[in-house]
Write a protein that holds these residues in place. Structure first.
Motif, PDB file in Angstrom:
ATOM      1  N   UNK A 155       0.844  -1.191   0.000  1.00 11.88           N
ATOM      2  CA  UNK A 155       0.000   0.000   0.000  1.00 11.88           C
ATOM      3  C   UNK A 155       0.879   1.241   0.000  1.00 11.88           C
ATOM      4  N   UNK A 156       0.433   2.260  -0.694  1.00 12.90           N
ATOM      5  CA  UNK A 156       1.157   3.516  -0.754  1.00 12.90           C
ATOM      6  C   UNK A 156       0.318   4.570  -0.058  1.00 12.90           C
ATOM      7  N   UNK A 157       0.880   5.353   0.883  1.00 17.93           N
ATOM      8  CA  UNK A 157       0.107   6.383   1.563  1.00 17.93           C
ATOM      9  C   UNK A 157      -0.586   7.300   0.562  1.00 17.93           C
ATOM     10  N   UNK A 158      -1.726   7.832   0.941  1.00 21.18           N
ATOM     11  CA  UNK A 158      -2.557   8.583   0.000  1.00 21.18           C
ATOM     12  C   UNK A 158      -1.926   9.884  -0.444  1.00 21.18           C
ATOM     13  N   UNK A 159      -0.878  10.325   0.201  1.00 18.94           N
ATOM     14  CA  UNK A 159      -0.257  11.569  -0.224  1.00 18.94           C
ATOM     15  C   UNK A 159       0.900  11.357  -1.191  1.00 18.94           C
ATOM     16  N   UNK A 160       1.108  10.140  -1.669  1.00 16.30           N
ATOM     17  CA  UNK A 160       2.185   9.909  -2.622  1.00 16.30           C
ATOM     18  C   UNK A 160       1.690  10.157  -4.024  1.00 16.30           C
ATOM     19  N   UNK A 177      -5.635  -0.428  -1.362  1.00 14.70           N
ATOM     20  CA  UNK A 177      -6.275   0.233  -0.219  1.00 14.70           C
ATOM     21  C   UNK A 177      -7.575   0.908  -0.632  1.00 14.70           C
ATOM     22  N   UNK A 178      -7.574   1.548  -1.808  1.00 15.95           N
ATOM     23  CA  UNK A 178      -8.802   2.201  -2.275  1.00 15.95           C
ATOM     24  C   UNK A 178      -9.855   1.173  -2.678  1.00 15.95           C
ATOM     25  N   UNK A 179      -9.391   0.077  -3.278  1.00 14.45           N
ATOM     26  CA  UNK A 179     -10.325  -0.981  -3.653  1.00 14.45           C
ATOM     27  C   UNK A 179     -10.963  -1.580  -2.405  1.00 14.45           C
ATOM     28  N   UNK A 182     -13.566   0.770  -1.094  1.00 12.02           N
ATOM     29  CA  UNK A 182     -14.729   0.760  -1.987  1.00 12.02           C
ATOM     30  C   UNK A 182     -15.608  -0.458  -1.761  1.00 12.02           C
ATOM     31  N   UNK A 183     -14.976  -1.607  -1.477  1.00 13.92           N
ATOM     32  CA  UNK A 183     -15.714  -2.859  -1.300  1.00 13.92           C
ATOM     33  C   UNK A 183     -16.116  -3.115   0.152  1.00 13.92           C
ATOM     34  N   UNK A 184     -15.650  -2.239   1.054  1.00  9.63           N
ATOM     35  CA  UNK A 184     -16.015  -2.378   2.458  1.00  9.63           C
ATOM     36  C   UNK A 184     -15.188  -3.384   3.227  1.00  9.63           C
ATOM     37  N   UNK A 185     -13.956  -3.627   2.775  1.00 12.50           N
ATOM     38  CA  UNK A 185     -13.059  -4.542   3.464  1.00 12.50           C
ATOM     39  C   UNK A 185     -11.910  -3.777   4.102  1.00 12.50           C
ATOM     40  N   UNK A 186     -11.264  -4.405   5.062  1.00 13.06           N
ATOM     41  CA  UNK A 186      -9.943  -3.958   5.481  1.00 13.06           C
ATOM     42  C   UNK A 186      -8.948  -4.435   4.422  1.00 13.06           C
ATOM     43  N   UNK A 187      -7.838  -3.730   4.294  1.00 14.78           N
ATOM     44  CA  UNK A 187      -6.872  -4.086   3.256  1.00 14.78           C
ATOM     45  C   UNK A 187      -6.384  -5.526   3.402  1.00 14.78           C
ATOM     46  N   UNK A 188      -6.082  -5.938   4.629  1.00 10.06           N
ATOM     47  CA  UNK A 188      -5.602  -7.304   4.857  1.00 10.06           C
ATOM     48  C   UNK A 188      -6.659  -8.329   4.450  1.00 10.06           C
ATOM     49  N   UNK A 189      -7.918  -8.024   4.727  1.00 13.64           N
ATOM     50  CA  UNK A 189      -9.005  -8.941   4.344  1.00 13.64           C
ATOM     51  C   UNK A 189      -9.104  -9.057   2.834  1.00 13.64           C
ATOM     52  N   UNK A 190      -8.964  -7.929   2.139  1.00 12.28           N
ATOM     53  CA  UNK A 190      -9.049  -7.947   0.681  1.00 12.28           C
ATOM     54  C   UNK A 190      -7.892  -8.749   0.075  1.00 12.28           C
ATOM     55  N   UNK A 191      -6.698  -8.570   0.619  1.00 11.49           N
ATOM     56  CA  UNK A 191      -5.554  -9.323   0.112  1.00 11.49           C
ATOM     57  C   UNK A 191      -5.777 -10.828   0.256  1.00 11.49           C
ATOM     58  N   UNK A 192      -6.360 -11.234   1.374  1.00 13.08           N
ATOM     59  CA  UNK A 192      -6.653 -12.653   1.579  1.00 13.08           C
ATOM     60  C   UNK A 192      -7.676 -13.150   0.563  1.00 13.08           C
ATOM     61  N   UNK A 193      -8.682 -12.328   0.286  1.00 12.35           N
ATOM     62  CA  UNK A 193      -9.701 -12.717  -0.691  1.00 12.35           C
ATOM     63  C   UNK A 193      -9.113 -12.805  -2.091  1.00 12.35           C
ATOM     64  N   UNK A 194      -8.249 -11.855  -2.438  1.00 15.26           N
ATOM     65  CA  UNK A 194      -7.600 -11.886  -3.747  1.00 15.26           C
ATOM     66  C   UNK A 194      -6.714 -13.116  -3.882  1.00 15.26           C
TER      67      UNK A 194
END
Length: 239
Positions: A155-160, A177-179, A182-194
């Motif tokens: 993940x890249x901080x939003x100010x980069x 992180x934005x995805x 948008x989908x209502x997940x925590x980033x770690x949860x989304x990575x596991x799903x992917x």
């Protein structure tokens, strides 16, 4: 007549199933992970130009295994989501078992299985083979390859600059992180799903893009603070 197999018998007959194949081998296992003996057996069948299909639900291949697999012309791999079946088939016998492919030869495990012969149990073999063919049809065939992110910052901080609206718009893609937001997940949860869906493979602390993800248009980029993934909008309907 179908034959009951204990742990050692399952290992024995699975090896014999691969060794005796003259036309085809179908290996269905949730985890794609190969030990040296399995690779040796499959490599010999590849030299003989035997059609080999591996259906899996999650890959745990090491880089050296991936390089080996890419060299095997007659081995085809397919990703099948929600796969939990373990079944191994050649042209005249099938094994339905609790044994995962990566657990082959681990005789300290407690496994069970059923050996089905085409001649003795034709209908049962036919039903098993047809179900294997169905799984092949609904699977996504991919050539295994990994795109390694060296010391990846996922993940890249939003100010980069890599996360600015203009650059995101230019790619028509969004960061993980934005995805996730948008989908209502925590980033770690989304990575596991992917990872579960076959778009990512995790090795140690790094994630890798699979061909399935790259064919969909996923990319990895380098920003000020490290590497990150960019995902196409099409990924939203697949998570």
């Amino acid at each position: 007549m179908a034959k009951f197999l204990n742990t050692s018998a399952t290992n024995y007959y699975l090896e014999e199933l691969i060794k005796s194949a003259k036309e085809r081998v179908i290996l269905i296992s949730p985890f794609l992970k190969l030990n040296d003996r399995v690779k040796e057996l499959l490599e010999d069948k590849n030299r003989l130009k035997i059609d080999i299909r591996i259906i899996y639900g999650k890959s745990e291949l090491q880089p050296e295994e991936i390089n080996w697999l890419k060299e095997q012309e007659y081995i085809r791999t397919s990703f099948c989501k929600n796969l939990h079946a373990k079944c191994y088939i050649n042209e005249d016998r099938a094994i339905i078992t609790s044994l995962n492919l990566y657990e082959f030869s681990q005789i300290n495990n407690n496994e069970m299985g059923i050996l089905i012969g085409k001649d003795a149990d034709n209908e049962l073999y036919k039903d098993t083979f047809e179900e294997a063919q169905r799984l092949i049809r609904i699977s996504d065939e991919i050539r295994i390859s990994l795109e390694k992110i060296e010391h990846a910052q996922l993940e890249v901080p939003t100010n980069t600059e890599s996360d600015t609206p203009n650059q995101t718009t230019a790619y028509s893609k969004i960061t993980t992180s934005k995805l996730a937001t948008k989908l209502g997940f925590k980033t770690a949860e989304l990575l596991e799903k992917l990872e579960q869906k076959g778009f990512l493979i995790k090795k140690e602390d790094n994630y890798y893009l699979t061909d399935l993800a790259k064919n969909l248009g996923a990319e990895f980029k380098k920003g000020k603070f490290g590497y990150f993934f960019l995902w196409p909008e099409a990924i939203e309907s697949k998570v």
